[in-house]
Every structure is written in C-alpha cells, then in structure tokens.
Design an enzyme around this catalytic site. Structure first.
Site, PDB file in Angstrom:
ATOM      1  N   ASP A 152       5.118  16.406  -0.020  1.00  0.00           N
ATOM      2  CA  ASP A 152       4.736  15.149  -0.617  1.00  0.00           C
ATOM      3  C   ASP A 152       5.456  14.063   0.167  1.00  0.00           C
ATOM      4  O   ASP A 152       6.394  14.338   0.905  1.00  0.00           O
ATOM      5  CB  ASP A 152       5.196  15.184  -2.080  1.00  0.00           C
TER       6      ASP A 152
ATOM      7  N   PHE B  74      -2.757   3.044 -16.736  1.00  0.00           N
ATOM      8  CA  PHE B  74      -2.874   3.570 -15.384  1.00  0.00           C
ATOM      9  C   PHE B  74      -3.112   5.077 -15.447  1.00  0.00           C
ATOM     10  O   PHE B  74      -2.569   5.755 -16.303  1.00  0.00           O
ATOM     11  CB  PHE B  74      -1.576   3.311 -14.622  1.00  0.00           C
TER      12      PHE B  74
ATOM     13  N   LYS C 189      -3.754  -4.883 -11.739  1.00  0.00           N
ATOM     14  CA  LYS C 189      -3.150  -4.542 -10.451  1.00  0.00           C
ATOM     15  C   LYS C 189      -3.531  -3.106 -10.135  1.00  0.00           C
ATOM     16  O   LYS C 189      -3.662  -2.268 -11.039  1.00  0.00           O
ATOM     17  CB  LYS C 189      -1.630  -4.711 -10.490  1.00  0.00           C
TER      18      LYS C 189
ATOM     19  N   LYS D 164      -4.136  18.782  -3.336  1.00  0.00           N
ATOM     20  CA  LYS D 164      -2.899  19.300  -2.735  1.00  0.00           C
ATOM     21  C   LYS D 164      -2.851  20.813  -2.897  1.00  0.00           C
ATOM     22  O   LYS D 164      -2.565  21.552  -1.964  1.00  0.00           O
ATOM     23  CB  LYS D 164      -1.680  18.679  -3.425  1.00  0.00           C
TER      24      LYS D 164
ATOM     25  N   ASP E  95       8.304  16.049  -5.515  1.00  0.00           N
ATOM     26  CA  ASP E  95       9.247  15.600  -6.537  1.00  0.00           C
ATOM     27  C   ASP E  95       8.580  15.162  -7.818  1.00  0.00           C
ATOM     28  O   ASP E  95       9.237  14.989  -8.818  1.00  0.00           O
ATOM     29  CB  ASP E  95      10.093  14.459  -6.003  1.00  0.00           C
TER      30      ASP E  95
ATOM     31  N   ASN F  16       2.722  15.054  -9.898  1.00  0.00           N
ATOM     32  CA  ASN F  16       1.506  15.295  -9.124  1.00  0.00           C
ATOM     33  C   ASN F  16       1.684  16.405  -8.087  1.00  0.00           C
ATOM     34  O   ASN F  16       0.723  16.837  -7.474  1.00  0.00           O
ATOM     35  CB  ASN F  16       1.032  13.993  -8.455  1.00  0.00           C
TER      36      ASN F  16
END
Lengths: 1087, 340
Positions: free
Chosen positions: A392, A521, A544, A759, A779, A782
C-alpha cells in the site's frame, strides 16, 4: 462460569420487548455470558485428545499403537510408540491448557463485570453474565458496553453520546451515537421501567457498520440504524450516563460474531513436508512389502525346515499368513522414518523464530514504542522465500502524517511561502507559508473565505475544547484533520458540533450553522458533502472529494476555471501530493425540501438502504460550482527508498497498489526509487474499455518483442503503471495472462486508483499463475483483504487504526523493517528450517533402514536391531536437541552481511535449500549411512571375539555397537551441519552424546534389572561391549566411512562451486561490531 | 498491551541481550583447505597405521576350523546323520603343525541357524530364569509352543532353552598312539553379568526341589538341575553352556565358546602333533540345511582373528590420503577467492 446455550434453529428475525423477560425468554436468546474457552476440567481430556487425533500424524501413531497390541504382529514393545506419542500429545495438551486457562480467566473477568440493570423499576447491580436480552441497562462514562444495546436516552442533550471503538475496529477517534428522538426523553428509571417498546430487527451478524431494525412503540414504527446502537466492546466517552436496551447478548453480539477463526495459512515448506511424508508412507509400505515377500520366501524355504527348533505358531501355519503379519510388524518397526517428533520440532523452531522477531531491537520503533510482532508463528520460513511484495502507499510507504501543502482557490495557486499566523486560535505546529493567501484572506476575498468555510464545515472531525483556545481535533483520517487545521489557521475555526449544528469562529466571529445533512464519505463515492443553513437562512451544500468524481458533477459554465484547477491538480499530484477538489452548490428551500423527503424515505428503507442512500446523495451532488483544490503532503517514511532498492536487489518485485491518483502514485514511485530516470520506459495503461486496455497491453507486448529481438533478452528496465479502471479489465479471465506477462517483465509495477477488492485480486492473480510467495504490506482497513489473501500479510501499525495489524501475520511500525524481516529473519528461518528438515529426514532414515538390512539376516522376522529403549529414546532424547539448536540458532552469515549482500536472499526464492531433490539427497545419505552402520558391524563382529575369547556376535553386543555407532555418526553429522556453534549447540551436542552413554549405562545397570527383570534384558551389556577395543575400532571405522565422503564432497563443492553465502562467510568479519550495530539502530531515532 | 507513559517511549523495547538479539558468541567453523586437507592426510595416515597394526596382529592369531556336519560320506560323522541314532559318537582326527599358542579357545559353530529370529528370541520367560519359582508353575505365554508338555509346565520354557546345543566334545592328543585327554576348562565362558546377575537359580537345596511338578524341555535329555553331573554348582540356569546358548547370536552363522584349554600340559597351547576330537553327535542340523563346526583359536588384545578390520582400515586410510591429494590439486587449481 457455566453458560447455557440453548440449541435453537437460526433466527430469521429477532423480536425483543423491553422490560419483559417472560416474553423474551420464549425465543431462547443467548444470555450475555460468553465462553471463549474451549474446555473445562471435565471435557479437557476427551475434547483435546479428540482434536489432537484429528491430526493425521497422531492418528497414524495411534494406529501403530493398536497394531502393537496384537501379539502376533507386535515387533516392538508398546512403549516405543506410546512414550513419544504421549510426549507429543502432552506437550500440545499443556500448550492448549495454558492458552485455555488464560481464556477462562479473561472470560471470568469479563462475565463478572458489574453492570446496572433496571429490574422492576429500580437499578440493580448485576454481573454481565446475568444481563439478558430485553433488559434496560445503565452505562456510565468510561464504562465498557456490556452487550449490543439500543441507545434509548443519554444524559447529554439530543440523546447524544460518544463512544470509542478501539476494541472493536481499532479506531481511536470518538464516534457519535444518538438515540431516536422519541426515547430520548426517557431519562430516569421510572420512565424507563414503563417503556414497553418492541424491537424487530435482523438476526445476529458480524457487520459492524450496519444495523437494521424497527422499534414499535405506542402503535408507531421507528426505523433503527447503526447510529442508534452501542456495540459490546465500545467504551462510553464524554457522556455522563446513558440507558440502552439489550438487543444482542453474549455470543450474539457483533464483537463475538466477529471473532471467528481466521483462515489458517500454511507455508510451502509445510505443503512440501506433507507431500514428502506421504511419499515416506509409500516408501514404508514398499519396504514392508519387500520384507513381507522376503518373509514368505524365507518361511517357505528356511523357516519351514527350521520348525524343528522354532515351530510355526498354530495360527500362523502357512508362510503366506506369516508374510502378512510380517508386513504389519515391519510397518511398526520402520515407522520411525516418519518421526512423530517432526511436527512438534518444526512448531518449536517456528515459535523460537517468532520470538526472535518479537525481540529484535532493530525492528523496534521508539517513536511509537512499538516492537515488531510475529502474530502468526507458523510462517517464518516463508519470509525467506518472498518474490512479490504488494505494498500500500499511504501509511505504508508514507508516514500518513498529513500536512496542508498547497491549494488552488478560484484558479490561483498558493503555497510554499512565508507565513505568520494571524489569529490566536492557530495551531502552533502548522506550517504553511504563503503571504498572498494570507493577504487574500485578510482582504476578504469571497472565494477564499468560502474555500476555508468549506474546509471548516465539510468534515466529520470531532473537537474537544478543554479550555478556551485549546482545541484538539479528533479526525477519522489524517487528511481531514489536516484540512480542518488549515482552515483553523486561516481564521475559520471549527469549534464544536452537535448533531444539528456546527459552530465555527470565522475571522473572529462565532457563527453557528445548522447542519441539515451529512452525505458521508465512502470508498465508492470518494467524496463527502454537508448541507448547512447559515444564520441568514441560506442553504448550501459543500462538497469535497476526488477530482475525478467531482469534475463530473460541476456546472459546466466555467470551463476555464475547471481547466486551470485541473492543471493545478495535476501539478500537485506530480509533486506527490494528495489532492482533493472542493465545490459547493446553493440549494433553494424547495429543492432542499424535496430532496430531504426522498432522503428520509431512503433512510427508512429496510432493504438496500445503503444503495438507496447513495443514489439520493448522488442526486443532490450535481450542478456544483468549483471552489478550488487542496493538496496535502504525506511524507515518505524514513528509509523507504533504501529499503525498496535493497529489496529489488534481492530480486523481490515490488508492486505498489494505491488508491491515489496516477500522478501522485508515479511521483511517489520516483521519490522512493521504484521508478528511476534510468528506466527505459514507464508504461502507462489507463484505458477505460476492454478494447483499449487490450490494445495497450498488446502494444506493450510488441514493444517488448522489438526490444527482445536484437539480443533475445529484455534490455533496459521497464515500469508499468496501471489505473484501477484499466485493472478491472486487465483482471478479466481472458486478459489476465496478458497483463501478467507484461507486468512481470517490468521491474516495478504501480497500480493506482485501486479498490480494496482489486488489491486482493492482484495478489490472487500472482498466487495463481506465478507459484511465487507473495507478501502484502499495508496499514489500513482497505488493505485487509490484500493482507489476508497474500501468503504473508504484514501490517504497519500506524495512524489508521489496527485493523490491518489484526488481520496480519507480522506487524511493525515502519516499512523499512521489512528489509530486516525478510533479508535477516526470513532468510535465517528458511535456512534453519531447511537444514533442520534435511538433517531430520537423514537421521531417521539412517536410524530406521538398519532394520531393513537386518531383515535379510534374521529371516525377515521383524527383529529390531536395537534395544527397544534406544528406539524409544533415539528421536526424543538422543538426537532431538542438537538439531533443534541448529534449527533455532544457526546463522550462515551475520545479519549485517545479509543486508549488505541482498543476493543472499535468492536461494530461498528459488527454493534451493530444501526441495524434492534435496530430500532425495538427504534420504540417500541416510540410507547409505544405514548400510554402513549395518554392514560394517556385520563384517567385523561376525567373527570377532572379546579379548577373553567370548564371541562378540551376540545379538545384544551387536545392538549396542550399532546404536553407539549410529548416535556417534549422526552427532558428527550434526556437528558438520551446524555452522554457528553457540553455547547451546555445544551443550546440546555434547549433552546428547553424554546422555546417550549415561542413559545406556543406566538402562544396562544391575539396579534397574533387579527391580524390573522383565524389561531390562540388556543388563551388563554396555560395560561388557564398550570395553572391547574391537567395538570402538568398528565404530570409528563406520563413522569414517559415513563422514569422510560427506566431508570430501562438501569441501570440493565449496572449492569448485562456492555459493554466495560461502563466499560471504569466508570474508573476514568481526562477530560484533559496535559501530555497525549503532548505525543500524540509529535508523529509528526520535525526531 | 498497556503503555506506561512514565516509562517513556522505550517501555516496549525488547531487551538488549546477546540471546534475544541473536548475537551470542559463536564458533563458526569453515571447511577451509588449511584444516580439511591436512586433516584428511592425518586421518588417512592414522587409519593406515591402525590398519597395518590390526593386520599384523590378526595374522599372528592361529585359527583352526573343522566342519563335522557329516553331510559328505567321507566325513567321520556321516553315520551319525543317518536315521535316529542316539548317543552316536564320531571322531575327527586332525594334526597341528606348529605350537598352537595358548590360551586356546574351543568354539562350536552353527550356520543357517536363526537364533536372531524374532519369535525365537522372545520365546523365553525372564522370570523363570531369575529363579522366580512362581513362574515355574505358570510359564509365560511367550514360550508357546514350549510352555507346557503333558499339562505340566516346562522349566526353562521356550524355544531358546528347548533348542540348547547338546553335542559334547572331548579332545585327545595322540601321543605315541595313545590318546591323552586334553583338559577343557568350562568356567567363565559365559558373561560375568549373565552368570551373576541375569540368571539366577531358585533358592532351593537341593535345587531339584524347585523343579517339582515341572517338565524338562522336550528336546533335553536331562533336566536343568542335572546339566553338569560333575559340578553341582554348574547346574540350573547358571550352567555355563546354558548361559552361552541363551545369549543368542546376532547373525545366522555364528560360533559360541565351548571350552578353554588352559590347564595342565596345555597351558601354553596345543603342541604340534596329532589330535582326535570325540564328538557325541546329538544336535540335528541337516534338516534345515545347517552345518556344524568346531574352531580352535587364540586371541590377542583385539580378540580373535579379524582380517576385515585391518583391511578396511587400510582401504579407508589410503582413500583419505588419496582424497587429500585430490583436494590439494583441486584447491590449487580452483582457488577459493580469498577476498571479495
């Protein structure tokens, strides 16, 4: 603690009525008592044994034991099998029992925690285990939540409360929970006691972030969501007290439902070992077969005639039946080729290696006070074989400490100039310098103000203000924290929030906005919005998010601004910054009403609620006006470029999988030396359709062909950058091979904009096609899927909670520790394990095959060569510790050298040290040794006599001679194999030899014989035989014949074909060089 | 894990010991040319030296082996192999050219005889053999089919005891046509531990009483307490011949010590001359294609004659020397890179 779990069929729906135990008891819900322990005193033995005998090896030895109880077959005493078996079983049982003891202890502690339960109108203290579904419990500040409860009311306004979920998901920031408004008023026990609402909800499940149910109360329905729930394991914070209705208790709680067993990972050595053990079984059966045939022939030709002295047993009246029995007898005595202690020894060695990882000071980070941790103890040697690392980016390669670095406001880019804070509430650690921006804030440029207003409003940060001006922000992600802090420093200070309001201080003036909605989000939306009403009553949506998703949703009117901002965004991304675009939209009262209605409708939906909400959100996040963009810097961690360079020198391919945009990713690639300017080409694949991706891959392929054609090797280095949407197509079954061959020809691969699932898919792709060992390091949450699907998952304990760490096999604080984990610990573990296995198989073949040769001289009667005690103790006492010590401590080169010469890592990747070929060499050597060990004493002793004329060829002297020669030969062999003689190796090698002689003399002593004449037949043998010079000459001869060829072979190999490790080992080095170690440890110093 | 703030940032720091940091002082041997080549040479020379010594010693030992199975018609024992002759005696004549240096050991040998068969080996009762009379009444089932006969327990039971070698020998030197008996010494031919510890007679006087209500092994002509009529103490389970037989052989071709010649005129050995060996031929071996033989041998410090050991040492020694030369050549040619 005794918990009762009624056996009930799986629930379809859960019905809970408050304050009505009788009603709730009908459903037989689990009580709040938890049992994580597996055994109790009564069940321990049967259950544990049952579990242990599910291991094939243990069952096999049990089977042997049963065979040995049949007198016609029994070629060995029962204790030769039961002693090692019992030893192995009891070691495992002790370990299990200790583990379970601690589980019992923690269960007890948890179950006996006190909780206040509302019983018959009054609050009473009850143990957690006695809390039942439907009870109303009171929680106080800083208390653990006892079960999954529905929040009814709190001491705070609006039915709010704050919780910390660290134990649940590892996130340390606080979260808000709110009771539904109708129950929020029920603040005192009297009201609550009369509360008789009924909750209908989903059955117990493990989804931490969703809950779906309905409250029926006073003939009305109220939808319930996760927002209303307090889950077991959370801690109540900043809230005086709250009341809740227990919905799920004990094992039904989401915490317990989540503590399922993780998938058990096995190493390639494990799999190879299992195959080899199967082969050995096959070999064993073959040997048994050969000897059985031999027995049939012997009994027919010789035994039949020899009946005058040894009649056939009545049940064994023909040679075929005798051969059949002999087969099983030989299976018993040859069973030691599959030693029972193999698996236990392997586990012990791995455990030791895990401790060495935990203990390594050079993998300790003092900044975060975290030592490396081997969370799985069974994968260590695989660390020495890694070929692919999937990493990552954020938080793994970078520090995940965000600093607001640049911004673009209304087409004007700011950043990197001098700055003096202009307001007293500024964060002193903030460093962002641009005079112009400051000026424009001061001047009151409306765009600039709106820009920072957005930053101060559109977020989910919680604030804590201990004293005036001392603001502490608690953000779920460091990005958000950085942005809110930036706004704060430019005069737009976020002060506090309630569920319905946000209070800010704008240029010194306190303003309270009413918060109408938060459009959350998530990874799919990649944006968040808030809808607020300012004090003047104007409704505005602030948004945003990632520029790609935001640009699609902008009003197309100001193309110029959009293109300038895009240029800025690209510029920022090229500098390796994380970018976000900001936009807003004004909403009319009608628009808001209409949307609000549809939002409420979606919110109440019980099925596909999330999807419906997302669709509603999407509807309103349209036609927005661009405000500008932010760029946040995430600094590279210390030592990342060096680590990556070193790992690529070790022939490990590193793929970076990141959610960042392509430019950011490429840039990070350059800064951490994955991509270099020397590279022939950085290939970028970013097609959006199947055809375009295929076309791009093909053209790369032809490009390679052109490169290859002149000299047939790929000259130059390539790097591949592929974005998530292209990757989706490239991972289709018909294209994956094409993608793979291209990607593997490249030195570096960067996948950007990938989802967590992708991934994992990339990792699976490599696992499927490459048969290579993969390691995933990350970490964040995800990265969990990637960490779980890779052979080895490494979690970086960083800023983003501990979910990745919890899912990982190894965890530490800094990416650069990876080099030590792989090149030092992994390499050593692999080397040690391989040497251990080679020797282990060797010594057992050398030991066992002697019986085979003896079979030809004893009428294939399954007569053992050795004393039964020797057979029992050989594997567990005489030869176990030296090889364990080697497996634990051996080092071919010191750790500094393996970091200096990364090429030393290659043998592991190529699987050179232990494979089928090496295995055959080992067992061939073992068989050769067994031949020598049988035929040398045979040739010498058959005619030899003691110096007093008594013949030496009696069975017992022969047995003692062979056994002594065997122990000496295998001890000399382990001495040769050991490359690193610590004090333990000395103690164990010499100790084992010593113990052999001591135990043998003890077993052959008169004392033992007098007490148990039936067991100790070898009385007086040791002193009688071992006093004879001929016996020692025989042993010396056998040892020389066994060892001299090995020694010569090794020397010549070292001379003619030295391995890199040999060369490095030969270099002059000091064992402990303080300057070097100081240098290495100084890499992690407090800032 | 609780992090104690007051302990600072090093609370979880692993301890810095040589053990935990894997920096234990260690000896790291290398197979360097400086050790291996001279080592091989030294071992080789040592082995050659030992080999020569062994060979010379072995050559100095005299051995005389005589087969008396009697399968060939020319053999004097041929007639004993015919039909059921009991108490058949045959005489074997031989001559010794030079003095057979003493002490001379006299062995009997059997071939194709499987004392190392598993079932044969277990067919005995240890408790009987240490003189536990309670096992005289109920012998171990291991002894099947020699556990009982006619309903009475066999003592000593089992196949090993039952098959005890029962040929007896007498050696005469023929001096001037007269046969002079060479005295045999039958004491101490068994292991000290067997005689003193492992085998015990029951504490009965006379010994015979212990054997009441028991049967002798079926192949035996005399019961255990009458094995040696000449020496009362040499009876029961501590009879030397019995002990020698009970220590079963490891290999199908074996010899066992019968007597030593240490007494009288023959203290220094058997002088040159003609000898006659009187064999009372009882033990059947023809049925299973076995052979019987007797051996005269003397011993050195290393026991009896053993050509193999000396030759093997010589061969291995010379191979080591050759290997060291080969290694030297290889080493000189493909020199190990000294520095990187």
């Amino acid at each position: 603690v005794v918990c009762f779990f009624p056996f009930v069929s799986p629930e379809e729906e859960r019905k809970v009525k408050a304050n009505d135990r009788e009603y709730n008891e009908k459903f037989q819900y689990a009580s709040n008592c938890i049992v994580t322990s597996k055994y109790n005193i009564v069940t321990f033995l049967p259950v544990n044994l049952f579990e242990q005998f599910q291991e094939v090896a243990n069952t096999y030895f049990l089977f042997l034991l049963i065979l040995q109880l049949i007198p016609q077959i029994s070629s060995l005493s029962w204790f030769t099998t039961i002693v090692p078996l019992a030893l192995v079983l009891s070691i495992t049982a002790v370990k299990d029992a200790t583990d379970d003891y601690f589980r019992h202890k923690s269960d007890n502690q948890v179950n006996n925690r006190e909780s206040q339960v509302l019983i018959r109108g009054s609050l009473q203290n009850e143990k957690w285990m006695n809390v039942r579904v439907g009870d109303i419990i009171k929680l106080e500040n800083n208390q653990f939540v006892a079960a999954d409860v529905l929040l009814l009311s709190t001491s705070e306004p609006h039915g709010l409360c704050y919780i910390e979920t660290a134990e649940l998901d590892g996130e340390t920031n606080m979260k808000v929970r709110q009771s539904i408004s109708v129950t929020a008023e029920l603040c005192d026990p009297n009201h609550l006691a009369s509360f008789d609402g009924e909750v209908m909800c989903e059955p117990p499940n493990n989804k931490l972030d969703r809950f779906c149910g309905t409250l029926y109360w006073r003939e009305k329905k109220y939808p319930l969501t996760n927002q209303n729930m307090l889950l077991r394991g959370c801690v109540l914070r900043n809230t005086e007290a709250c009341y809740g209705l227990v919905i799920f208790a004990g094992p039904d709680t989401k915490l317990m439902q989540n503590s399922g067993r993780t998938k058990f990972k096995r190493t390639s050595i494990d799999r190879l070992m299992n195959t080899l053990v199967l082969w050995i079984f096959g070999f064993l059966v073959c040997m048994g077969g050969i000897l059985a045939v031999g027995n049939a022939i012997w009994e027919k030709e010789v035994g039949f005639l020899f009946q005058s002295f040894l009649p056939w047993d009545p049940p064994v009246d023909n040679f075929l039946f005798s051969a059949f029995l002999s087969f099983w007898s030989y299976v018993i005595i040859l069973n030691t080729v599959v030693p029972i202690s193999l698996y236990v020894s392997v586990e012990v060695i791995r455990l030791g290696h895990s401790y060495f990882i935990n203990w390594d000071q050079q993998m300790f980070c003092s900044q975060c006070n975290t030592a490396a941790e081997a969370r799985t103890t069974t994968l260590n040697e695989e660390l020495g074989q890694v070929e692919y690392i999937f990493s990552d980016k954020t938080g793994t390669l970078t520090q995940n400490i965000m600093t607001f670095n640049k911004c673009s406001i209304n087409g004007q880019s700011y950043g990197m100039l001098n700055f003096t804070p202009l307001n007293p509430l500024a964060d002193p650690n903030f460093c962002f310098y641009d005079e112009k921006l400051l000026e424009s804030v001061k001047v009151g440029d409306s765009h600039t103000h709106e820009f920072f207003r957005l930053l101060s409003l559109c977020h989910t940060v919680m604030s804590e203000e201990k004293s005036e001006g001392e603001l502490v922000y608690k953000a779920q992600s460091p990005d958000e924290g950085a942005l809110v802090t930036a706004a704060r420093n430019f005069g737009f200070v976020f002060r506090s929030r309630t569920p319905g309001t946000i209070t800010t201080t704008e240029m010194g003036q306190t303003v309270t906005y009413s918060l109408l909605a938060i459009l959350d989000f998530n990874n799919i939306r990649k944006r968040m919005s808030v809808i607020v009403r300012n004090p003047e009553g104007r409704i505005r949506l602030y948004c945003k998010g990632a520029d790609t998703v935001l640009v699609e949703r902008l009003q197309p009117c100001n193309q110029e601004l959009i293109s300038i901002t895009s240029d800025h965004l690209n510029e920022y991304a090229a500098d390796g910054l994380r970018t976000l675009a900001l936009a807003y939209r004004d909403l009319s009262e009608e628009e808001w009403e209409a949307w609000s209605e549809s939002h409420r409708f979606a919110d109440k939906a019980t099925d596909c609620r999330e999807d419906r909400l997302a669709a509603t959100y999407d509807k309103i996040e349209q036609e927005m006006l661009l405000l500008g963009a932010t760029a946040i810097e995430d600094k590279l961690q210390e030592g990342v470029p060096e680590t990556i360079a070193l790992l690529s020198l070790a022939n490990i391919k590193i793929w970076v999988l990141t959610g960042d945009k392509q430019e950011t990713a490429v840039n990070i690639g350059y800064s951490c030396k994955m991509l270099t300017d020397d590279m022939t080409e950085v290939i970028i694949i970013s097609g959006h359709t199947v055809q375009s991706v295929r076309h791009e891959l093909r053209s790369v392929f032809f490009f390679f062909l052109v490169q290859i054609l002149p000299n047939l090797i790929i000259s130059g280095e390539f790097a591949l950058v592929i974005s998530g949407h292209s990757l989706a197509h490239a991972l289709e079954p018909d294209m994956e091979e094409e993608f793979l061959s291209t990607a593997c020809a490249c030195k570096a691969v960067i996948c950007c904009r990938v989802t967590p699932l992708q991934k994992a898919q990339v990792v699976e792709l490599i696992k499927k096609h490459k048969k290579a060992v993969t390691l995933a390091v990350g970490d964040g949450a995800n990265d969990v899927s990637m960490i779980k699907s890779a052979h080895i998952g490494v979690g970086i304990s960083g800023q983003e909670g501990i979910q990745a760490v919890l899912a990982s096999d190894y965890s530490f604080a800094q990416f650069r520790f990876l080099q030590r984990l792989l090149l030092v610990h992994g390499r050593w573990s692999y080397l040690r394990m391989c040497r251990f296995l080679c020797y282990f198989f060797y010594k057992n073949f050398a030991f066992t095959m002697v019986h085979f040769w003896f079979g030809f001289f004893c009428g294939f009667s399954a007569q053992t060569v050795y004393d039964q005690f020797f057979i029992t103790l050989y594997n567990i006492v005489y030869t176990s510790l030296p090889v364990l010590a080697m497996g634990m401590f051996d080092q071919d080169v010191p750790d500094q050298r393996s970091l200096e010469y990364p090429k030393l890592y290659e043998p592991g990747q190529l699987n050179l040290l232990f494979n089928k070929r090496e295995f055959f060499i080992c067992i061939t050597q073992g068989i050769y040794t067994s031949v020598v060990l049988f035929f040398v004493p045979y040739a010498v002793l058959s005619d030899a006599t003691q110096s007093n004329g008594v013949p030496l060829a009696d069975y017992q002297s022969f047995a003692v001679t062979t056994a002594t020669a065997l122990v000496i030969v295998v001890s000399v062999q382990i001495a040769l194999d050991t490359g690193f003689w610590t004090v333990f190796n000395h103690v164990f090698v010499w100790g084992s030899l010593g113990s052999f002689f001591t135990i043998m003399f003890a077993l052959h002593s008169q004392t033992l014989f007098r007490n148990l004449p039936n067991q100790f037949h070898f009385v007086g043998n040791a002193q009688n035989t071992l006093l004879q010079p001929v016996v020692w000459l025989t042993i010396a001869l056998a040892t020389a014949i066994c060892i001299v060829p090995v020694l010569a072979f090794r020397f010549l190999k070292l001379d003619l074909k030295p391995q890199l490790s040999d060369t490095v080992r030969k270099l002059k080095f000091s064992f402990y060089d303080p300057s070097v170690s100081a240098l290495l440890s100084s890499q992690c110093v407090p800032l | 894990m609780t992090t104690m703030k007051e302990e600072g940032n090093y609370a979880n720091r692993p301890s810095n010991t040589a053990f935990t940091q894997q920096r234990l002082p260690a000896w790291q041997p290398m197979l360097s040319a400086g050790v291996v080549i001279p080592g091989f040479l030294l071992i080789g020379l040592a082995f050659i030296g030992i080999g020569v010594g062994l060979l010379i010693t072995s050559r100095s030992i005299q051995v005389l082996e005589l087969d008396y199975t009697g399968t060939e018609t020319s053999s004097p024992c041929y007639q004993c192999t015919m039909s059921n002759q009991s108490n058949c005696v045959c005489k074997l004549s031989f001559s010794i050219g030079t003095l057979f240096k003493g002490p001379v050991f006299f062995y009997y040998g059997l071939t194709n005889y499987f004392q190392n068969q598993r079932k044969y080996g277990v067919s005995k009762d240890f408790n009987q053999l240490i003189g536990d009379v309670s096992y005289f009444k109920s012998p171990s089932s291991d002894c099947q089919p020699y556990q009982r006969v006619n309903g009475k327990p066999i003592v000593p039971c089992g196949a090993i005891a039952n098959s005890m070698f029962n040929d007896t020998f007498k050696l005469y030197q023929i001096i001037n046509g007269k046969e002079e008996l060479v005295p045999f010494d039958g004491k101490g031919i068994a292991w000290w531990t067997d005689y003193n510890i492992k085998y015990r007679n029951p504490d009965y006087t006379p010994l015979k009483n212990a054997f009441n209500d028991t049967e002798k092994p079926v192949f035996w002509t005399k019961p255990a307490y009458e094995l040696d009529t000449s020496d009362a103490s040499n009876n029961g389970f501590i009879n030397q011949d019995f002990l020698v037989w009970m220590r079963r052989a490891a290999l199908p071709n074996f010899r066992k010590l019968y007597r030593r010649i240490t007494e009288g005129n023959y203290k220094d050995g058997l002088p040159a001359g003609n000898y006659s060996l009187e064999i009372s031929y009882n033990y059947p071996v023809i049925s299973f294609e076995g052979t019987k033989k007797v051996t005269f041998s003397n011993v050195s410090w290393m026991g009896g004659q053993n050509e193999f050991l000396g030759i093997a040492y010589l061969v291995i020694g010379s191979m080591c020397v050759v290997m060291s030369v080969v290694m030297l050549i290889v080493y000189a040619k493909f020199r190990f890179p000294e520095e990187d």
